[in-house]
Design a protein around this motif. Sequence first.
Motif, PDB file in Angstrom:
ATOM      1  N   VAL A 197       0.836  -1.204   0.000  1.00  0.00           N
ATOM      2  CA  VAL A 197       0.000   0.000   0.000  1.00  0.00           C
ATOM      3  C   VAL A 197       0.866   1.247   0.000  1.00  0.00           C
ATOM      4  O   VAL A 197       0.591   2.219  -0.726  1.00  0.00           O
ATOM      5  CB  VAL A 197      -0.954  -0.014   1.205  1.00  0.00           C
ATOM      6  N   PHE A 230      -6.496  -3.955  -4.100  1.00  0.00           N
ATOM      7  CA  PHE A 230      -6.957  -2.692  -3.537  1.00  0.00           C
ATOM      8  C   PHE A 230      -6.849  -1.580  -4.566  1.00  0.00           C
ATOM      9  O   PHE A 230      -6.224  -1.729  -5.630  1.00  0.00           O
ATOM     10  CB  PHE A 230      -6.158  -2.323  -2.284  1.00  0.00           C
ATOM     11  N   VAL A 238      -6.807   4.445   1.077  1.00  0.00           N
ATOM     12  CA  VAL A 238      -7.277   3.201   0.458  1.00  0.00           C
ATOM     13  C   VAL A 238      -8.748   3.378   0.110  1.00  0.00           C
ATOM     14  O   VAL A 238      -9.596   3.564   0.981  1.00  0.00           O
ATOM     15  CB  VAL A 238      -7.079   2.004   1.406  1.00  0.00           C
ATOM     16  N   ARG A 241     -10.774  -2.240  -1.006  1.00  0.00           N
ATOM     17  CA  ARG A 241      -9.864  -3.324  -0.653  1.00  0.00           C
ATOM     18  C   ARG A 241     -10.626  -4.637  -0.608  1.00  0.00           C
ATOM     19  O   ARG A 241     -11.677  -4.745   0.030  1.00  0.00           O
ATOM     20  CB  ARG A 241      -9.183  -3.061   0.697  1.00  0.00           C
ATOM     21  N   VAL A 266     -14.356  -1.674   1.354  1.00  0.00           N
ATOM     22  CA  VAL A 266     -13.054  -1.685   2.011  1.00  0.00           C
ATOM     23  C   VAL A 266     -13.108  -2.738   3.109  1.00  0.00           C
ATOM     24  O   VAL A 266     -13.665  -2.527   4.181  1.00  0.00           O
ATOM     25  CB  VAL A 266     -12.691  -0.305   2.597  1.00  0.00           C
TER      26      VAL A 266
END
Length: 553
Positions: A197, A230, A238, A241, A266
Motif C-alpha cells: 500500500v 486494492f 485506500v 480493498r 473496504v
Amino acid sequence: MTNLKVAIAQIDTCVGDVVGNVNKVVDFTRQAAAQGADLVVFPEMTVTGYPIEDLALRGSFQRAAEEALAEVAYRLSDGDLREITVVVGTLGSLALSDHVAMPRPTNRAVVIRGGKIVAAYDKHHLPNYGVFDEYRIFAPGNTTTVIEVAGHRVGLAICEDIWQDGGPVHELEQAGIDVLVTLNGSPYEEGKRAQRVELAARRAAAVNAPLVYANQVGGQDDLVFDGGSFVVGPSGAVLARAPKFEEHLLLWTLTPGSTEDHTGEVTDLSDLDEEVYQALVTGLQGYVTKNGFRTVVLGLSGGIDSALVAAIAADALGGQNVYGVSMPSRYSSEHSKDDAADLAKRLGAHYRVQPIGPMFDAFQDQLGLEGVAEENLQARVRGMTLMALSNAEGHLVLATGNKTELAVGYSTIYGDAVGGYAPIKDVDKSRVWQLSRWRNNLAVDRGEIPPIPESSITKPPSAELRPGQVDQDSLPPYDLLDKVLDAHIEHAEGRLELIERGFDPEIVDKVVSLVDRAEWKRRQYPMGPKVTALAFGRDRRVPVTSRWREPHQ
C-alpha cells in the motif's frame, strides 16, 4: 466524461490449466458485466497461471497460451461481454532484434474489447531476487501502454514495474492518465501488506491518479498468493480493498473530477496471526487440490507441531479428509497417546493406532543399533509406515517439522522428514505455539470446541525417543533459539554480530554450527508454504559442501 466502473477479478489460477483459467476469466468477466463494470482487471499471467518458470521456454506451452488467449477473445465477443474492456495477464513473446530468430517469452498484459485484442504491454522490470529468477526466462518490455475506457485514460503496468524507480511508471507521469492499473502475482509474506500500500500510494501520487492493484490468490507449490487487491488514491487513502485468501470481485468507481471519491468496499484488515494461519491453510489447500489429492495423512504424536498441522489440514480440507496415525513405541507416554486421540476427535479426523514395536524389534534383531542410531530408527519406522499408507490408500503425507527444527537439523531424514508437503516448514517453534493459541481462541470466540488439546500446548516438547527425553536436553530454550536463528538466518548476521547483540558465545557457536551442518537435510525436506521474508528454499541458497565456518575472534 462518465464514471469509470472498474472490477478487479482476484482469482485463483493453476499453472498449466489453461482451460480452467480461461473459464474463470470468462466467468468473472460475465459477473463484472452484470454489475455494470466498464473495465475488468485480472492478475499477472492469469491465462497460464503463475509462476510458470521454465515452462515459458517450451514452444508447446507458448502455443497453448496463444491459443487460450484467442479462446478468451472469442468467448468475450458474445452479447453484453463485447462492451466491457478486459485486461488479462498472459505469456507473450518479443523479438529482441532482427538478428534473433527465436522470440523471447514475455510477461504480458493484453487488452481485449469487442472480442479483439486491441493493445498489449510487456513487463518492463523483471524481478531477480528472493523467489524470483525471471531474468533467465523473460525478456523485458520496452513500451508504455495507455488505453482509453469510457473516455478515461488508463495506464498499464505489471507487478515489478511499480516496485522499481523509473521505467513505465515514470513515463506515465507525463502521460496525463486518469488511473494506473497494475497486474500482480505478489506472493504473501508476513508484513508485506503495508509495503504494497505504501509503495502503491507513492506511485499514485507520482502519476496524480488512483492506482488499481489486482493480485492473484491461492497456493502454488511453495508460494501463497494472498489477494488483498486494492485501490489507493494519490493522497494514500485506500479507496477499496478486497479480502485476503479468497477469490473475489472487487468493484470501484472513478468519478470524473475527483481522484478520491469512490463507491468500493473496504474489507477490514486481519491481525498477523490470522494472516499467517490463513496463508498456511491456503498453501496446503492449493497444493493438495491442484495436485489431484483429496486426503492427507500424518503422524499424530500428541505434540504441538503435529497438532497444529492437523488443525491446518482440517481447516483446509475438512476433518473427514484428514487421516491421523498414532505410532507409539515403548517410550511413548500415555498422555501423548491420549492427546493424539483427543485431537483427532476434536477435528473430526480419522484416527488409527499403529504400534511400531514389532517393526522396530525386527530391525533391531538384524542391526543391533545403539544410541542416536537406535533413536532415529524409531522415526524412520514411523516415516516408512506413513509412506506405506500413502501408497496403499492414496493420501498425501504431511511432514510436521517447523522452521526451528529445520534450521538446526532437529529432525530425522527419511523419518519425521518424509512427506509430500510441510505446512509449517516456514513457521518457527515460538510461532507454532502462538498460532495454536490463536486458533483455539478463534474457536472459543465462535462458540466451538478448541481444536488443539491444551496439554499439547503446555507440555514440554519431546520426540519421546528415549525415557524422559525433552527437546531442551540438546537445544537452547526455544524462545532464545528462535531469536538467534532469526538474526543469523533472516538477517544474515555472523558470529561477531550475534555476540555483539548480546547472545552468549557458547550458544552462538552451537547454533551456527548446527545450522551449517544441517544444510543437506534442508535440501531434501518437502516443500512448504512461504510465509516469512526469508524461507528455506529459493530464498536462501547456501552450498551443501562447504568448509566455511564463522571465524572466532
